[in-house]
Structure formats: structure tokens, C-alpha cells
Design a protein around this motif. Structure first.
Motif, PDB file in Angstrom:
ATOM      1  N   LYS A  14       0.818  -1.199   0.000  1.00 29.94           N
ATOM      2  CA  LYS A  14       0.000   0.000   0.000  1.00 29.94           C
ATOM      3  C   LYS A  14       0.857   1.256   0.000  1.00 29.94           C
ATOM      4  O   LYS A  14       1.545   1.545   0.968  1.00 29.94           O
ATOM      5  CB  LYS A  14      -0.902  -0.017   1.238  1.00 29.94           C
ATOM      6  CG  LYS A  14      -1.771  -1.265   1.343  1.00 29.94           C
ATOM      7  CD  LYS A  14      -2.742  -1.339   0.182  1.00 29.94           C
ATOM      8  CE  LYS A  14      -3.584  -2.602   0.277  1.00 29.94           C
ATOM      9  NZ  LYS A  14      -4.487  -2.720  -0.873  1.00 29.94           N
ATOM     10  N   ALA A  23       0.602   5.428  -1.027  1.00 28.68           N
ATOM     11  CA  ALA A  23      -0.198   6.572  -1.455  1.00 28.68           C
ATOM     12  C   ALA A  23       0.534   7.853  -1.104  1.00 28.68           C
ATOM     13  O   ALA A  23       1.224   7.914  -0.093  1.00 28.68           O
ATOM     14  CB  ALA A  23      -1.561   6.560  -0.768  1.00 28.68           C
ATOM     15  N   GLY A  24       0.363   8.883  -1.931  1.00 22.63           N
ATOM     16  CA  GLY A  24       0.960  10.187  -1.631  1.00 22.63           C
ATOM     17  C   GLY A  24       2.459  10.181  -1.818  1.00 22.63           C
ATOM     18  O   GLY A  24       3.060   9.185  -2.203  1.00 22.63           O
ATOM     19  N   ALA A  66      -0.417  -2.150   7.035  1.00 18.25           N
ATOM     20  CA  ALA A  66       0.784  -1.354   6.806  1.00 18.25           C
ATOM     21  C   ALA A  66       0.576  -0.494   5.568  1.00 18.25           C
ATOM     22  O   ALA A  66      -0.167  -0.884   4.652  1.00 18.25           O
ATOM     23  CB  ALA A  66       2.006  -2.256   6.611  1.00 18.25           C
ATOM     24  N   GLY A  67       1.220   0.654   5.538  1.00 18.54           N
ATOM     25  CA  GLY A  67       1.135   1.513   4.353  1.00 18.54           C
ATOM     26  C   GLY A  67       2.179   2.605   4.415  1.00 18.54           C
ATOM     27  O   GLY A  67       2.737   2.881   5.479  1.00 18.54           O
ATOM     28  N   MET A  68       2.450   3.179   3.298  1.00 16.38           N
ATOM     29  CA  MET A  68       3.459   4.242   3.271  1.00 16.38           C
ATOM     30  C   MET A  68       3.240   5.148   2.061  1.00 16.38           C
ATOM     31  O   MET A  68       2.508   4.800   1.142  1.00 16.38           O
ATOM     32  CB  MET A  68       4.866   3.641   3.226  1.00 16.38           C
ATOM     33  CG  MET A  68       5.117   2.702   2.056  1.00 16.38           C
ATOM     34  SD  MET A  68       6.662   1.766   2.235  1.00 16.38           S
ATOM     35  CE  MET A  68       7.866   3.056   1.933  1.00 16.38           C
ATOM     36  N   THR A  69       3.887   6.305   2.089  1.00 16.52           N
ATOM     37  CA  THR A  69       3.897   7.165   0.909  1.00 16.52           C
ATOM     38  C   THR A  69       5.066   6.748   0.040  1.00 16.52           C
ATOM     39  O   THR A  69       5.938   6.003   0.469  1.00 16.52           O
ATOM     40  CB  THR A  69       4.122   8.642   1.280  1.00 16.52           C
ATOM     41  OG1 THR A  69       5.461   8.779   1.775  1.00 16.52           O
ATOM     42  CG2 THR A  69       3.143   9.120   2.333  1.00 16.52           C
ATOM     43  N   GLU A 125      -1.553  10.463   4.466  1.00 19.30           N
ATOM     44  CA  GLU A 125      -1.578   9.504   3.354  1.00 19.30           C
ATOM     45  C   GLU A 125      -1.155   8.114   3.828  1.00 19.30           C
ATOM     46  O   GLU A 125      -1.795   7.105   3.490  1.00 19.30           O
ATOM     47  CB  GLU A 125      -0.667   9.969   2.215  1.00 19.30           C
ATOM     48  CG  GLU A 125      -1.078  11.281   1.543  1.00 19.30           C
ATOM     49  CD  GLU A 125      -2.364  11.180   0.725  1.00 19.30           C
ATOM     50  OE1 GLU A 125      -2.942  10.080   0.637  1.00 19.30           O
ATOM     51  OE2 GLU A 125      -2.797  12.217   0.174  1.00 19.30           O
ATOM     52  N   ALA A 141      -1.119   6.968   6.987  1.00 19.21           N
ATOM     53  CA  ALA A 141      -2.037   6.457   8.008  1.00 19.21           C
ATOM     54  C   ALA A 141      -3.339   5.983   7.370  1.00 19.21           C
ATOM     55  O   ALA A 141      -3.877   4.921   7.708  1.00 19.21           O
ATOM     56  CB  ALA A 141      -2.319   7.550   9.041  1.00 19.21           C
ATOM     57  N   LYS A 142      -3.832   6.761   6.422  1.00 21.99           N
ATOM     58  CA  LYS A 142      -5.121   6.444   5.789  1.00 21.99           C
ATOM     59  C   LYS A 142      -5.030   5.138   5.003  1.00 21.99           C
ATOM     60  O   LYS A 142      -5.912   4.272   5.118  1.00 21.99           O
ATOM     61  CB  LYS A 142      -5.498   7.611   4.861  1.00 21.99           C
ATOM     62  CG  LYS A 142      -6.734   7.388   4.019  1.00 21.99           C
ATOM     63  CD  LYS A 142      -7.999   7.367   4.856  1.00 21.99           C
ATOM     64  CE  LYS A 142      -9.237   7.341   3.960  1.00 21.99           C
ATOM     65  NZ  LYS A 142     -10.427   6.926   4.754  1.00 21.99           N
ATOM     66  N   ILE A 143      -3.973   4.967   4.237  1.00 26.22           N
ATOM     67  CA  ILE A 143      -3.890   3.761   3.411  1.00 26.22           C
ATOM     68  C   ILE A 143      -3.661   2.522   4.294  1.00 26.22           C
ATOM     69  O   ILE A 143      -4.082   1.417   3.966  1.00 26.22           O
ATOM     70  CB  ILE A 143      -2.827   3.903   2.295  1.00 26.22           C
ATOM     71  CG1 ILE A 143      -3.100   2.862   1.209  1.00 26.22           C
ATOM     72  CG2 ILE A 143      -1.425   3.816   2.823  1.00 26.22           C
ATOM     73  CD1 ILE A 143      -2.399   3.119  -0.081  1.00 26.22           C
ATOM     74  N   TRP A 154       4.815  -7.334   4.977  1.00 24.37           N
ATOM     75  CA  TRP A 154       4.464  -7.799   3.623  1.00 24.37           C
ATOM     76  C   TRP A 154       5.195  -9.098   3.281  1.00 24.37           C
ATOM     77  O   TRP A 154       4.599 -10.008   2.701  1.00 24.37           O
ATOM     78  CB  TRP A 154       4.776  -6.697   2.596  1.00 24.37           C
ATOM     79  CG  TRP A 154       3.852  -5.522   2.702  1.00 24.37           C
ATOM     80  CD1 TRP A 154       2.492  -5.565   2.867  1.00 24.37           C
ATOM     81  CD2 TRP A 154       4.202  -4.133   2.666  1.00 24.37           C
ATOM     82  NE1 TRP A 154       1.978  -4.294   2.927  1.00 24.37           N
ATOM     83  CE2 TRP A 154       2.991  -3.396   2.800  1.00 24.37           C
ATOM     84  CE3 TRP A 154       5.393  -3.432   2.516  1.00 24.37           C
ATOM     85  CZ2 TRP A 154       2.953  -1.986   2.798  1.00 24.37           C
ATOM     86  CZ3 TRP A 154       5.358  -2.041   2.506  1.00 24.37           C
ATOM     87  CH2 TRP A 154       4.154  -1.328   2.652  1.00 24.37           C
ATOM     88  N   GLU A 214       3.333 -11.081   0.461  1.00 25.91           N
ATOM     89  CA  GLU A 214       2.729 -10.047  -0.384  1.00 25.91           C
ATOM     90  C   GLU A 214       3.760  -9.122  -1.017  1.00 25.91           C
ATOM     91  O   GLU A 214       3.420  -8.036  -1.480  1.00 25.91           O
ATOM     92  CB  GLU A 214       1.751  -9.210   0.471  1.00 25.91           C
ATOM     93  CG  GLU A 214       0.573 -10.025   0.982  1.00 25.91           C
ATOM     94  CD  GLU A 214      -0.337  -9.234   1.922  1.00 25.91           C
ATOM     95  OE1 GLU A 214       0.054  -8.131   2.349  1.00 25.91           O
ATOM     96  OE2 GLU A 214      -1.430  -9.732   2.225  1.00 25.91           O
ATOM     97  N   ALA A 215       5.027  -9.523  -0.984  1.00 25.00           N
ATOM     98  CA  ALA A 215       6.070  -8.589  -1.419  1.00 25.00           C
ATOM     99  C   ALA A 215       6.351  -8.646  -2.918  1.00 25.00           C
ATOM    100  O   ALA A 215       7.383  -8.148  -3.378  1.00 25.00           O
ATOM    101  CB  ALA A 215       7.342  -8.807  -0.607  1.00 25.00           C
TER     102      ALA A 215
END
Lengths: 171, 385, 161
Positions: free
Chosen positions: A6, A8-9, B9-12, B28, B30-32, B348, B353-354
């Protein structure tokens, strides 16, 4: 398939985006200066440097002779009131040949590279180094383990600073 | 202590200079992260967040500034800061919130916007040196890394080419990471011949200046079982700080990493880390640091690490893949976010999922580590499925 | 002793003055994803934009790209023109400059409430009687050619007579 990772941004801007004025920027500088209290132990260290001497403190428990001197041993956590002079010579523990200034700008064509080193001072506990710079030496001649000696400023020019030692040179 | 799982987990994207403000970057990521596990902010009970020096973002009390972007509006929110160690320290800190039983869900968010700092982010590090006994020598940040790298190489007879190989391998891995700020492969020659900054550190030995954010969602076992059939457990945590008199300890071995790793392994019940751990994400702001940390993490015998590196032991299909994400050298180094990115990678990887970087053989146990302050702190997280 | 004064003796007083310009660094801030759009509208069209979260029934001024309460993304359709008028939510009189020197005439700073947001700005073209909570005020923009895409594109707020 949906990407499982994931992301974004993080919209990248180019140098041109910035220079074209398209992107709104605000600049500010704090323009502040600081001054520090030297503290008890380091004040004595500086006073002795002004006299051309290096002084350390000794821990009664672990027996380390510590540089820079400190009021307490951070390993044994006991007060260290015992002062002891050490020599102004030592060996190079590690060094670098540095081509950039502190703000990452590059040194000029005619400017010599900076030669920072960690120097284990004779008379201090083994491995007790201080950070300083090397001088009167060609960069390619520097070796780890090399013996060096302090080159002091003339007494009249000393101000009670680590820079009262101009640099360490091979001996 | 209760069991704690990572469920999202997520990142820009990591970029040299971002349009977004620090709080927008935080949002961005946190939301994803919430979207990735189908939760909303309402489900989040507390926030653990981190940014490294305020000076980079140019926002004093940056943690407070960031809070709404981290989802912290009107919630228990706490910031940690241990320089470069922050990104994983914040995960340890979030782990406390849930393990203690105080909260069932904790959103961990780390952010850094280094492009705000002029003339260069490096300049802001001047004040980490002792203001009286070191700063008058006009030191710069590179000095301490160069001094440490030189001591490390000398101790074991490693060469600059050996150290360069880390940057080459990590950057190659990073090309497959969707958030990476790099697009090009480099060779050992490229690294060794790149501009000499401070011998023995060349330009390509150093990770870049970056902007970015990364986030994780930590939950209690009860919540994890309801949300997913693939939770990634935090099996162990550890952290340690060595003395700030950095010149008075020998620089060739990272004692702080040793201490932190042993603490985490003991909690995780790991006796032989080099045999039991399947993936390592050691902190790699410089090529040599990855190897230095592998030794401190007890994942490689001291002085033998370069041989293992040459033998492919640390490749993605090797016995102990190192920095499959690409690390700081291969993805980018927005300080605090970079550490969290390493735990995202374990998440991941362990879930399979990587994508293009997937470590083969269904890895089950991973370790991530970050490092910072005046070369003195390590934070370690062990994760498993 | 004025606020900025300080003893700066040498080490005999156990006090270290570095003797060089300590830290000549600066910061540059992007307006951000939301700020870029917000200031473009001020610069080009003299309009103040807010962004509305329907779920939380809140209109943020300045406009943001997310709602801090529910974390919903505030998309293009959520961005609305909130007009250039608001009310004085609070005010303060500044008798000193940032460096602590006295001002000849006190400056007046106001927090202007527009929709559910607050803009901090200067007050201009006012008399003492105008300094009143809830007093309606209006943005006075700088001439277009002087605008740069920043909060200073609004010169000040002035009371609505």
C-alpha cells in the motif's frame, strides 16, 4: 491483481517546479544563537588546556581514566572527584579525509581536506579517545595506529578551548 | 504482556522533495494503512508517532503539529524520538500501548520531511556534537560515520569495494519497491568512483535525503483474530543506548545493537538467531552500517560478514536475505519513516505479499533494526507468523 | 534587563561562547497539497476556500485534504467558496515587536472565524470601537500583481461598516 503493497501520496517535486515559482513556498530562518555553560568538569578541562595540559578524571571503581573528564562515571554511576594529568600524545584510533563542510557544501579547489580523527590519549584508559584533527601530515600517509602529538597554540593565543590544541601531528 | 499483532501497513512514496506538508504525508500513510485492513479512525484507540529532529521539518514540536495527520485528534497520542532509531522505536512504543492491555488498537505513524532544511539537512546535525569539547572543531556529520567505517574496515581488513557491494545489492532490491525514489541500478565501480565525501565514505555509500511517511496498525490478539487470518505477530522488542562519549568506545562493534537484539531475541525465545531468522532488515543509512549491524544483531560472525555477502548469503534467495525492501539505500531515507518502512517490509514479506521482492520459501521470522542519536541507540523488532 | 540581553563572558565564568555565527540554517516550507490549491485561489481569484466534511458537518478553513475527525478524504467536490467575510473570534494588541522592543502604536492581530475555521491575521482600517468579539470583518487583498500565493496575499482584515 490489486497491488498488495500500500503506497499513497509522496508527490515528488523537481528542482524546476521550485525554480519556476509554480509551487508556493515559505522561507524562514530562526536566526538564533546559543551559548552554553561549560559545567564543572569540562570547565576544569578547558582551564588546563589553556595552560597547555590535558587533564582527566579517574573512576575509583572501574579505574578508567576518563577523557573528556566528567564528574561521574557513566558506567559505574558514582562521583569521580579524582583528577589526573595525562600526556598530550596518543595513537590514531580512526581517521577520515573529509571533502565537505559541515553544511554539505564542497571544499574549494585550493582548500585542503579536513582530517578528523579519534585519538587515544596516552595515560588515559585504553580506548579512551577524543575527537580532534590531524595536521602536518599528507592525507595518504595517515594510518590507524600511528603515533601523534599535540601541537599547541602559543600560550598568549589560548582561550580555554579544545582548539587551544591546533591539531595532532605524527611523531 | 499480551500478544500484539500487526494487521495493516502503508506508506507514501519516498521522494527527494514532496509537495505534501508533513501532516499530509502522515495522513496519506495512516489512511492507506487503515484502508488496507478495512478499519476507520473510529476503530483506532491511540496513536504512537515519531519524527526525528524537529529541525528537518523546521517545525518545533513537530509531533504536536503532525497529530491530526496521524489520526490523533482527541485521542491519547504520544511521540517518541531517538534520532534515526525513531522509526522502529515508535513501533516498540506502540507495542507497549497494546501489550500492556491499555488499548486494543494503536496506529503507529512516522514521518520525515528533510527537504525543508536548507542549505542541507546535514547542516542541522552540527548541534548533536558536544557543544564545548567537539563543536569548536567545526565537525560535520559525515565525520563520525567515516571514522566508524574506517575503524570497522581496518579491524577486519574489509575494503571499500566490499562496502560498496551493500549499496549495489540494496539498490537492486529497491528497484522492485513501489515506493522507491530510485530508478537506476549501480555497480561497485559506480559506488567506489562516486564523489569522495569523507574518506572512506563516497557519495553512493550514503542513503539519500528524502521526504515520506510510513504507518502500521497494531492490535491485540482478540482484535487480530477477528480482522485477518494472516496476522504478523510482534514476537520480541529490544532497545538500548550506549554512552554519548562516542569517541571513548571502540567503534568497530555496535554494542548498542548487540544489547537491543539480545533483549528482543530473549523475548521471542530465539536462541540461534543466525539459524532461526529468515529475513533481516538492518538499518543501512550507509553500506557498511548494514554489515556492522548484522554483526551486532548476531546474524553474522564478526569479521566474516563480507565473505557471506560475496557468497550471496544475504541475497533475496540466499540463506538470510538482508534488506529485501532495498533499505534506506534502495528505497530512500526519510529518517523516522525509513525505520517504520522496514517493519512494513517484514509485514508484507511474512504475508507473502512482497511481489517482485518476495523472499522465497515462506519466511516465518524476521528482524528489523534502526539506529540513531549520536551513533548510540538501537531499536529492534522481531516479527513472526 | 531586556528579554534578549544575556551575560556573555568567557570561561572564567564557566560560560562558553562559540565565537562564530552559530547556526546559519534556514527552512523552506511547501504549502502542501491543500495549501497549493488554497493559495492559488487566493492569488488568482481573491477567493477563500474551505473544505467540508459532510459526515462531521464541519467546514475547514483553510481547506484541508482530509477531515481530522473521521479521516475521510476531502475531495474536489468537498471544496467550497466560503466568501471573504468572517467575524472576530478573538483579538490581541501587541505592544512589543518580536524582539521585545516597544512599538509606537500597538499592532492588532485577530483570529477571524470563517465557517468552522480560524484565520490568524492583522486588523486594518479600524477604530477602537471596532475591537469587539463577533464584529464582522472582511479580507482586504493585496493588488493582484503583488500576490505570491501565501497568507500575506491578504493584506489584512477590516471591519465591515
Amino acid at each position: 491483481m490489486e497491488d498488495k503493497i500500500k503506497v499513497a501520496g509522496g508527490t515528488g517535486l523537481s528542482a524546476q517546479d521550485i525554480s519556476s515559482g509554480k509551487i508556493f513556498l515559505t522561507e524562514d530562518s530562526l536566526d538564533c544563537t546559543y551559548a552554553w555553560d561549560t559545567g564543572v568538569a569540562v570547565n576544569r578541562y578547558l582551564e588546563e588546556l589553556k595552560k597547555g595540559k590535558i587533564i582527566a578524571t579517574r573512576c575509583r571503581k572501574c579505574k578508567r581514566i576518563m577523557l573528556p573528564p566528567r564528574l561521574f562515571c557513566e558506567l559505574c554511576f558514582i562521583p569521580c572527584p579524582d583528577w589526573q594529568y595525562v600526556q598530550d600524545s596518543g595513537i590514531v584510533n580512526t581517521y577520515s579525509i573529509c571533502y565537505v563542510h559541515w553544511d554539505a557544501s564542497r571544499i574549494g579547489k585550493d582548500e585542503k581536506p579536513h582530517l578528523p580523527a579519534v585519538i587515544e590519549i596516552d595515560g588515559a584508559a585504553p580506548g579512551m579517545g577524543i575527537m580532534h584533527i590531524l595536521g602536518e601530515v599528507e592525507p595518504q600517509e595517515i594510518k590507524i595506529g600511528m603515533r601523534v602529538k599535540a601541537v599547541w597554540k602559543p600560550e598568549a593565543e589560548r582561550s580555554g578551548s579544545i582548539t587551544d590544541i591546533k591539531y595532532f601531528k605524527p611523531c | 504482556m499480551r500478544k500484539v499483532a500487526i494487521v495493516g501497513a502503508g506508506m507514501t512514496k519516498f521522494v527527494r522533495r514532496a509537495l505534501e506538508t508533513p501532516k499530509e504525508l502522515s495522513y496519506e500513510a495512516a489512511k492507506i494503512t487503515l484502508d488496507s485492513c478495512g478499519l476507520t479512525l473510529e476503530d483506532v484507540e491511540c496513536i504512537a508517532h515519531g519524527t526525528a529532529p524537529d529541525a528537518f521539518d523546521g517545525l518545533h514540536q513537530n509531533g504536536e503539529y503532525m497529530v491530526d495527520g496521524c489520526g490523533g485528534w482527541n485521542k491519547p497520542t504520544m511521540r517518541v524520538y531517538v534520532g534515526g532509531g525513531t522509526g522502529i522505536h515508535a513501533v516498540v512504543h506502540g507495542w507497549h500501548h497494546v501489550a500492556s492491555g491499555l488499548f486494543d488498537t494503536c496506529l503507529v505513524v512516522c514521518e520525515e520531511k528533510m527537504s525543508s532544511a536548507l542549505p542541507h539537512a546535514q547542516a542541522f546535525f552540527l548541534t548533536i556534537f558536544d557543544s564545548i569539547t567537539e563543536r569548536p572543531l567545526e565537525p560535520n556529520l559525515l565525520w563520525i560515520f567515516a571514522l566508524e567505517m574506517n575503524r570497522y574496515m581496518e579491524r577486519y581488513g574489509y575494503t571499500k569495494e566490499d562496502m560498496a557491494l551493500v549499496a549495489v545489492k540494496n539498490k537492486l532490491n529497491g528497484l522492485k519497491h513501489p515506493a522507491s525514489q530510485f530508478t537506476e541500478e549501480v555497480t561497485v565501480e559506480d559506488v567506489v568512483n562516486s564523489e569522495m565525501m569523507a574518506y572512506p565514505v563516497s557519495r553512493l555509500d550514503v542513503s539519500p535525503v528524502s521526504d515520506g511517511a510510513a504507518a502500521l496498525l497494531l492490535v491485540s490478539e482478540r482484535v487480530a483474530r477477528r480482522l485477518t487470518d494472516k496476522p504478523v505477530w510482534i514476537e520480541g522488542v529490544g532497545w538500548s543506548l550506549d554512552t554519548a562519549y562516542w569517541a571513548t568506545r571502540d567503534l568497530y562493534y555496535p554494542r548498542y545493537t548487540d544489547t537491543a537484539a539480545r533483549m528482543a531475541y530473549e523475548m521471542a525465545g530465539i536462541r540461534e538467531p543466525d539459524k532461526e531468522i529468515h529475513i533481516a532488515e538492518p538499518y543501512d543509512p550507509f553500506g557498511y552500517k548494514a554489515l556492522h549491524h548484522m554483526e551486532g544483531l548476531q546474524l553474522s560472525p564478526r569479521g566474516k560478514t563480507v565473505q557471506l555477502l560475496h557468497d550471496g548469503h544475504f541475497d533475496i534467495d540466499g540463506n538470510l536475505p538482508m534488506c529485501p525492501s532495498g533499505g534506506l539505500l534502495g528505497v530512500g531515507n526519510p529518517i523516522a519513516a525509513a525505520g517504520t518502512m522496514k517493519v512494513c517490509e517484514l509485514f508484507w514479506q511474512l504475508r507473502g505479499e512482497a511481489d517482485g521482492r518476495q523472499v522465497p520459501g515462506n519466511p516465518r521470522l524476521g528482524v528489523a533494526q534502526s539506529w540513531g542519536d549520536l551513533m548510540q541507540v538501537s531499536s529492534v523488532v522481531v516479527t513472526g507468523i | 534587563m531586556a528579554i534578549m540581553e544575556r551575560n556573555s563572558r568567557n570561561i572564567d565564568n564557566r560560560y562558553w561562547n562559540p565565537g562564530f555565527k552559530a547556526f546559519p540554517v534556514k527552512n523552506v516550507y511547501t504549502a502542501g497539497a491543500a495549501g497549493q490549491r488554497f493559495f492559488e485561489e487566493i492569488k488568482n481569484n481573491s477567493k477563500i476556500l474551505g473544505s467540508r466534511c459532510e459526515k462531521c458537518e464541519l467546514t475547514y478553513v483553510p481547506a484541508r485534504i482530509y477531515c481530522e475527525r473521521c479521516f475521510n478524504r476531502l475531495e474536489e467536490k468537498n471544496w467550497i467558496d466560503v466568501g471573504t467575510e468572517g467575524t472576530i473570534y478573538s483579538y490581541t494588541l501587541l505592544f512589543q515587536t518580536q524582539n521585545g522592543e516597544p512599538r509606537e502604536n500597538p499592532a492588532v492581530m485577530v483570529a477571524v472565524r470563517i465557517a468552522d475555521g480560524l484565520l490568524i491575521h492583522r486588523l486594518g482600517e479600524f477604530s477602537a470601537a471596532d475591537l469587539e468579539i463577533d464584529k464582522p470583518v472582511k479580507a482586504k487583498f493585496k493588488p493582484k500583481e503583488k500576490r505570491k500565493g501565501c497568507i500575506e496575499d491578504i493584506d489584512y482584515f477590516k471591519p465591515i461598516k
